[in-house]
Write a protein that holds these residues in place. Structure first.
Motif, mmCIF file in Angstrom:
data_model
loop_
_atom_site.group_PDB
_atom_site.id
_atom_site.type_symbol
_atom_site.label_atom_id
_atom_site.label_comp_id
_atom_site.label_asym_id
_atom_site.label_seq_id
_atom_site.Cartn_x
_atom_site.Cartn_y
_atom_site.Cartn_z
ATOM 1 N N SER A 191 0.821 -1.222 0.000
ATOM 2 C CA SER A 191 0.000 0.000 0.000
ATOM 3 C C SER A 191 0.848 1.262 0.000
ATOM 4 N N ARG A 192 2.081 1.174 0.467
ATOM 5 C CA ARG A 192 2.933 2.367 0.482
ATOM 6 C C ARG A 192 3.345 2.755 -0.925
ATOM 7 N N SER A 193 3.250 1.806 -1.864
ATOM 8 C CA SER A 193 3.674 2.117 -3.222
ATOM 9 C C SER A 193 2.503 2.484 -4.125
ATOM 10 N N LEU A 194 1.271 2.454 -3.591
ATOM 11 C CA LEU A 194 0.120 2.825 -4.406
ATOM 12 C C LEU A 194 0.140 4.321 -4.689
ATOM 13 N N THR A 195 -0.095 4.647 -5.938
ATOM 14 C CA THR A 195 -0.183 6.059 -6.305
ATOM 15 C C THR A 195 -1.615 6.531 -6.102
ATOM 16 N N LEU A 196 -1.807 7.824 -6.145
ATOM 17 C CA LEU A 196 -3.150 8.390 -6.031
ATOM 18 C C LEU A 196 -4.020 7.867 -7.170
ATOM 19 N N LYS A 197 -3.453 7.774 -8.339
ATOM 20 C CA LYS A 197 -4.210 7.268 -9.498
ATOM 21 C C LYS A 197 -4.681 5.834 -9.251
ATOM 22 N N GLN A 198 -3.804 5.017 -8.671
ATOM 23 C CA GLN A 198 -4.185 3.638 -8.379
ATOM 24 C C GLN A 198 -5.275 3.583 -7.308
ATOM 25 N N LEU A 199 -5.157 4.422 -6.286
ATOM 26 C CA LEU A 199 -6.193 4.457 -5.250
ATOM 27 C C LEU A 199 -7.533 4.896 -5.832
ATOM 28 N N LEU A 200 -7.519 5.899 -6.686
ATOM 29 C CA LEU A 200 -8.756 6.347 -7.307
ATOM 30 C C LEU A 200 -9.356 5.267 -8.204
ATOM 31 N N HIS A 201 -8.502 4.495 -8.851
ATOM 32 C CA HIS A 201 -8.968 3.368 -9.672
ATOM 33 C C HIS A 201 -9.683 2.345 -8.773
ATOM 34 N N LEU A 202 -9.098 2.069 -7.608
ATOM 35 C CA LEU A 202 -9.729 1.128 -6.686
ATOM 36 C C LEU A 202 -11.066 1.672 -6.166
ATOM 37 N N VAL A 203 -11.126 2.974 -5.901
ATOM 38 C CA VAL A 203 -12.386 3.601 -5.470
ATOM 39 C C VAL A 203 -13.433 3.433 -6.566
ATOM 40 N N ASP A 204 -13.038 3.669 -7.801
ATOM 41 C CA ASP A 204 -13.959 3.518 -8.928
ATOM 42 C C ASP A 204 -14.462 2.077 -9.023
ATOM 43 N N ARG A 205 -13.574 1.116 -8.870
ATOM 44 C CA ARG A 205 -13.977 -0.301 -8.916
ATOM 45 C C ARG A 205 -14.939 -0.620 -7.772
ATOM 46 N N ALA A 206 -14.674 -0.042 -6.589
ATOM 47 C CA ALA A 206 -15.570 -0.278 -5.454
ATOM 48 C C ALA A 206 -16.947 0.331 -5.732
ATOM 49 N N ARG A 207 -16.960 1.531 -6.326
ATOM 50 C CA ARG A 207 -18.216 2.209 -6.649
ATOM 51 C C ARG A 207 -19.048 1.380 -7.632
ATOM 52 N N ARG A 208 -18.378 0.744 -8.577
ATOM 53 C CA ARG A 208 -19.074 -0.075 -9.576
ATOM 54 C C ARG A 208 -19.421 -1.470 -9.044
ATOM 55 N N GLY A 209 -18.868 -1.792 -7.854
ATOM 56 C CA GLY A 209 -19.177 -3.084 -7.248
ATOM 57 C C GLY A 209 -18.405 -4.250 -7.837
ATOM 58 N N VAL A 210 -17.268 -3.969 -8.467
ATOM 59 C CA VAL A 210 -16.482 -5.044 -9.088
ATOM 60 C C VAL A 210 -15.107 -5.191 -8.450
ATOM 61 N N ILE A 211 -14.925 -4.653 -7.264
ATOM 62 C CA ILE A 211 -13.622 -4.701 -6.601
ATOM 63 C C ILE A 211 -13.424 -6.086 -5.980
ATOM 64 N N LEU A 212 -12.215 -6.597 -6.043
ATOM 65 C CA LEU A 212 -11.859 -7.893 -5.470
ATOM 66 C C LEU A 212 -11.490 -7.728 -3.998
ATOM 67 N N PRO A 213 -11.592 -8.785 -3.201
ATOM 68 C CA PRO A 213 -11.247 -8.682 -1.774
ATOM 69 C C PRO A 213 -9.816 -8.186 -1.529
ATOM 70 N N ALA A 214 -8.869 -8.650 -2.303
ATOM 71 C CA ALA A 214 -7.479 -8.188 -2.126
ATOM 72 C C ALA A 214 -7.361 -6.705 -2.459
ATOM 73 N N GLU A 215 -8.135 -6.250 -3.440
ATOM 74 C CA GLU A 215 -8.120 -4.834 -3.797
ATOM 75 C C GLU A 215 -8.753 -3.990 -2.684
ATOM 76 N N LEU A 216 -9.767 -4.538 -2.023
ATOM 77 C CA LEU A 216 -10.355 -3.832 -0.880
ATOM 78 C C LEU A 216 -9.315 -3.638 0.222
ATOM 79 N N ASP A 217 -8.504 -4.668 0.442
ATOM 80 C CA ASP A 217 -7.429 -4.555 1.435
ATOM 81 C C ASP A 217 -6.446 -3.462 1.035
ATOM 82 N N ASP A 218 -6.106 -3.447 -0.266
ATOM 83 C CA ASP A 218 -5.193 -2.405 -0.767
ATOM 84 C C ASP A 218 -5.802 -1.019 -0.586
ATOM 85 N N LEU A 219 -7.080 -0.902 -0.902
ATOM 86 C CA LEU A 219 -7.758 0.385 -0.773
ATOM 87 C C LEU A 219 -7.774 0.851 0.679
#
Length: 95
Positions: free
Chosen positions: A4-32
């Motif tokens: 998570s320390r290496s995630l960029t803002l763009k990557q975090l926003l991508h994960l937020v977008d995936r969560a908003r669409r309901g297609v985020i994976l459990p590991a991605e939720l942990d990253d977010l």
């Protein structure tokens, strides 16, 4: 899972977008979650440093005021002392 320390803002926003669409994976939720926690820690650290800088600026202003007061009190006596030291030299040159 990504560090998570290496995630960029763009990557975090991508994960937020995936969560908003309901297609985020459990590991991605942990990253977010880890990324949001890291951002919060950075914000808190920055806030602490800002408060520290504010306090240091106030202390510097107080020290500057004390130095100015000391100079105002000491400079006339220093100037008088210098004039008294120069007086004999001036008398010798005049003679």
């Amino acid at each position: 899972m990504t560090d998570s320390r290496s995630l960029t803002l763009k990557q975090l926003l991508h994960l937020v977008d995936r969560a908003r669409r309901g297609v985020i994976l459990p590991a991605e939720l942990d990253d977010l979650q880890a990324g949001i926690t890291a951002l919060d820690a950075a914000r808190r650290s920055n806030g602490g440093m800002q408060q520290r800088m504010h306090t240091m600026r106030q202390q510097l202003a107080a020290v500057d005021a004390l130095v100015a007061d000391a100079e105002d009190r000491l400079l006339p006596s220093v100037s008088t002392s210098l004039l008294r030291a120069e007086l004999p030299k001036t008398k010798q040159r005049a003679a």
